[in-house]
Design an enzyme around this catalytic site. Sequence first.
Site, PDB file in Angstrom:
ATOM      1  N   GLU A 121     -42.350 -33.135 -21.127  1.00  0.00           N
ATOM      2  CA  GLU A 121     -41.506 -32.716 -20.000  1.00  0.00           C
ATOM      3  C   GLU A 121     -40.083 -32.435 -20.482  1.00  0.00           C
ATOM      4  O   GLU A 121     -39.104 -32.953 -19.955  1.00  0.00           O
ATOM      5  CB  GLU A 121     -41.515 -33.767 -18.888  1.00  0.00           C
ATOM      6  CG  GLU A 121     -41.070 -33.218 -17.548  1.00  0.00           C
ATOM      7  CD  GLU A 121     -41.164 -34.208 -16.410  1.00  0.00           C
ATOM      8  OE1 GLU A 121     -40.890 -33.820 -15.261  1.00  0.00           O
ATOM      9  OE2 GLU A 121     -41.504 -35.392 -16.661  1.00  0.00           O
ATOM     10  N   TYR A 174     -48.503 -32.879 -21.861  1.00  0.00           N
ATOM     11  CA  TYR A 174     -47.917 -33.332 -20.598  1.00  0.00           C
ATOM     12  C   TYR A 174     -48.853 -32.901 -19.475  1.00  0.00           C
ATOM     13  O   TYR A 174     -48.916 -31.736 -19.096  1.00  0.00           O
ATOM     14  CB  TYR A 174     -46.518 -32.726 -20.423  1.00  0.00           C
ATOM     15  CG  TYR A 174     -45.886 -32.976 -19.082  1.00  0.00           C
ATOM     16  CD1 TYR A 174     -45.939 -34.230 -18.486  1.00  0.00           C
ATOM     17  CD2 TYR A 174     -45.229 -31.957 -18.403  1.00  0.00           C
ATOM     18  CE1 TYR A 174     -45.362 -34.460 -17.242  1.00  0.00           C
ATOM     19  CE2 TYR A 174     -44.642 -32.172 -17.169  1.00  0.00           C
ATOM     20  CZ  TYR A 174     -44.717 -33.426 -16.595  1.00  0.00           C
ATOM     21  OH  TYR A 174     -44.143 -33.644 -15.368  1.00  0.00           O
ATOM     22  N   ASP A 228     -47.609 -37.917 -21.818  1.00  0.00           N
ATOM     23  CA  ASP A 228     -47.562 -38.389 -20.437  1.00  0.00           C
ATOM     24  C   ASP A 228     -48.823 -37.854 -19.775  1.00  0.00           C
ATOM     25  O   ASP A 228     -48.899 -36.688 -19.392  1.00  0.00           O
ATOM     26  CB  ASP A 228     -46.303 -37.858 -19.754  1.00  0.00           C
ATOM     27  CG  ASP A 228     -46.227 -38.206 -18.278  1.00  0.00           C
ATOM     28  OD1 ASP A 228     -47.168 -38.846 -17.762  1.00  0.00           O
ATOM     29  OD2 ASP A 228     -45.232 -37.816 -17.635  1.00  0.00           O
ATOM     30  N   ASN A 242     -50.118 -38.935 -17.000  1.00  0.00           N
ATOM     31  CA  ASN A 242     -49.980 -39.002 -15.543  1.00  0.00           C
ATOM     32  C   ASN A 242     -51.165 -39.675 -14.867  1.00  0.00           C
ATOM     33  O   ASN A 242     -51.667 -39.205 -13.834  1.00  0.00           O
ATOM     34  CB  ASN A 242     -49.746 -37.598 -14.970  1.00  0.00           C
ATOM     35  CG  ASN A 242     -48.279 -37.358 -14.651  1.00  0.00           C
ATOM     36  OD1 ASN A 242     -47.593 -38.246 -14.149  1.00  0.00           O
ATOM     37  ND2 ASN A 242     -47.788 -36.166 -14.954  1.00  0.00           N
TER      38      ASN A 242
END
Length: 236
Positions: free
Chosen positions: A13, A82, A126, A128
């Site tokens: 990000e 990401y 990441d 998520n």
Amino acid sequence: MSSENADIFCFNETKCSPISENHYRGYYSYFYPAEKAGYSGVGLITKLKPLSLQKGIGVEEHDREGRCITAEYDTFYLVVCYVPNSGAKGEGGWPKDLQSRIEWDKEFQNYLTTLKQKKPIILCGDLNVAHTSIDLANPDKNKKTAGYTPEEREGFTKLLQSGFTNVHRHFYPDKKNEYTFWSYRSKGAREKNIGWRLDYFVASNEFLPYIKRSFIRPFVTGSDHCPIGIHVDYNK
């Protein structure tokens, strides 16, 4: 960065415009921004020059967002990713972009399982998702929240079942209260350690003997996420 002196640093990000890929203080640098300014983006800087580099996973709608970069080394691929967030609550209280996230998970797993037929993979990013109830502070309150829906957790389970291991849980299978993200929207979340473990290293099962430890740096500030790392013995 100077205190860690790592061989490779991965970034998620970044939200950066295209960056010149030059030699940087003893590192080679590679970045993959989204087409949309100020959105998504990944990158890595590495002392070890990759044998090859691929940007994206070969799916145009995802690759426009600059979500994945793959560096090939002698004994493994490093995939920096990401993963898309499934969004704010929509109809029925479920994340509004959950279906898109489910499709991403399928496409990304296909990419990884095809790639690992060539050589083992280390995935960093990441992702998520808080995979289990010990990966976030308040699981009961977040069953319909992006990152903890049954569909997202199942997607991560399916990835692991296809020949990968959650590296931190390999070393610390039952350790609680270890998080990598604390929302800025929740006042005092970091100080109270009301967090989520959204950032991971995931490795091909056959590469695990080369990974000697996993760590989290919760006291490194400057973001709502904190750094994580692994130690790999290339000479085993």
